[in-house]
Scaffold this motif. Structure first.
Motif, PDB file in Angstrom:
ATOM      1  N   THR A 188       0.827  -1.209   0.000  1.00  0.00           N
ATOM      2  CA  THR A 188       0.000   0.000   0.000  1.00  0.00           C
ATOM      3  C   THR A 188       0.862   1.259   0.000  1.00  0.00           C
ATOM      4  N   ASP A 189       2.155   1.093  -0.229  1.00  0.00           N
ATOM      5  CA  ASP A 189       3.037   2.260  -0.292  1.00  0.00           C
ATOM      6  C   ASP A 189       3.870   2.184  -1.575  1.00  0.00           C
ATOM      7  N   ASP A 190       4.779   3.120  -1.731  1.00  0.00           N
ATOM      8  CA  ASP A 190       5.492   3.218  -3.009  1.00  0.00           C
ATOM      9  C   ASP A 190       6.507   2.106  -3.235  1.00  0.00           C
ATOM     10  N   THR A 191       6.660   1.194  -2.269  1.00  0.00           N
ATOM     11  CA  THR A 191       7.475   0.008  -2.515  1.00  0.00           C
ATOM     12  C   THR A 191       6.968  -0.733  -3.747  1.00  0.00           C
ATOM     13  N   ALA A 192       5.642  -0.702  -3.940  1.00  0.00           N
ATOM     14  CA  ALA A 192       5.045  -1.424  -5.062  1.00  0.00           C
ATOM     15  C   ALA A 192       5.444  -0.845  -6.410  1.00  0.00           C
ATOM     16  N   GLU A 211       0.518   8.368  -8.684  1.00  0.00           N
ATOM     17  CA  GLU A 211      -0.372   9.314  -8.018  1.00  0.00           C
ATOM     18  C   GLU A 211      -1.108   8.628  -6.869  1.00  0.00           C
ATOM     19  N   ARG A 212      -1.492   7.376  -7.068  1.00  0.00           N
ATOM     20  CA  ARG A 212      -2.110   6.628  -5.978  1.00  0.00           C
ATOM     21  C   ARG A 212      -1.137   6.500  -4.798  1.00  0.00           C
ATOM     22  N   ALA A 213       0.132   6.239  -5.106  1.00  0.00           N
ATOM     23  CA  ALA A 213       1.120   6.148  -4.033  1.00  0.00           C
ATOM     24  C   ALA A 213       1.251   7.488  -3.307  1.00  0.00           C
ATOM     25  N   ARG A 214       1.251   8.571  -4.060  1.00  0.00           N
ATOM     26  CA  ARG A 214       1.405   9.900  -3.464  1.00  0.00           C
ATOM     27  C   ARG A 214       0.242  10.242  -2.544  1.00  0.00           C
ATOM     28  N   ASN A 216      -1.724   8.016  -0.977  1.00  0.00           N
ATOM     29  CA  ASN A 216      -2.013   6.906  -0.071  1.00  0.00           C
ATOM     30  C   ASN A 216      -3.231   6.101  -0.527  1.00  0.00           C
ATOM     31  N   ARG A 217      -3.315   5.851  -1.828  1.00  0.00           N
ATOM     32  CA  ARG A 217      -4.431   5.084  -2.389  1.00  0.00           C
ATOM     33  C   ARG A 217      -3.945   3.871  -3.190  1.00  0.00           C
TER      34      ARG A 217
END
Length: 231
Positions: A188-192, A211-214, A216-217
């Motif tokens: 659920t974070d930018d690791t993905a 943008e989802r990572a930025r 928190n989505r």
């Protein structure tokens, strides 16, 4: 290579990944003082952790650059460049065999599982872990594009759906008493983002995920199939 190592490092340090490795070691049984091989060892983290549990751990990887990284990071470890289908080990010479996210890279995964049977002593255990590349779950505003990209990535790999075959491959090779588990890695974070960049380079789709990572989505879930069996 450096980008792949960075992605592996980021994934391997996730709490769920740490727990999954520990589970794979437990499924191998008591290896204190015994030899275990990690086929496709990559950067060698599992080899070091197995050695820390008292095993004589041997890492084998087809990629010389990966072995160089493993030797640099874990100078006390035993690492060899080698083919999972032709391990540099004697028949019946090990008590444990582990292959984590490896078989999907092989044209003939059955050959590697047969080789696991060869090198294991009677009573030894094999553990196979990995994702089925058709089962990535990714939240996106473009579901049809997401399906297309995931399947395109899967179709680019030699054996993308081998994880769903682990149990049958082990049985076909002569193993007994298979244990099947499914664990899920959730990002659920930018690791993905590093993982997603290895699926596609399609900029507009990746921009949405960034943008989802930025905001928190971000949501990515990857079922990991684990099958253990006895020689």
């Amino acid at each position: 290579m450096s980008s792949l190592i960075a992605v592996l490092d980021a994934v391997e340090t996730q709490p769920w990944a740490v727990e999954l490795r520990a589970r794979s070691y437990a499924l191998l049984g008591d290896l204190a003082g015994r030899t275990v091989v990690d086929a496709g060892c990559g950067g060698g983290r599992a080899v070091a952790e197995l050695a820390g549990r008292g095993a004589r751990a041997v890492g084998v990887d087809f990629d010389p650059e990966m072995i160089a990284v493993a030797r640099e990071r874990w100078p006390d470890g035993e690492f060899h460049v080698g083919d999972a289908g032709e391990l540099p080990l004697g028949t019946g010479s090990v008590s444990g065999y582990r292959a984590d996210k490896v078989l999907h890279t092989l044209d003939d995964p059955a050959r590697a599982v047969a080789e696991a049977h060869r090198v294991l002593a009677p009573g030894g255990r094999a553990v196979l872990l990995g994702q089925d590349w058709d089962t990535f779950v990714i939240d996106s505003d473009e579901p049809e594009t997401t399906r297309r990209l995931v399947h395109a990535k899967a179709d680019s790999l030699p054996s993308p759906r081998v994880a769903r075959r682990y149990r049958n491959l082990l049985l076909d090779a002569g193993f007994t008493d298979p244990v099947v588990e499914v664990h899920t890695g959730v990002f659920t974070d930018d690791t993905a983002l590093g993982v997603l960049h290895r699926i596609t380079d399609e900029k507009s789709w990746l921009a949405e995920q960034a943008e989802r990572a930025r905001t928190n989505r971000l949501f990515v879930a990857v079922p990991i199939f684990v099958v253990a069996a006895q020689r």
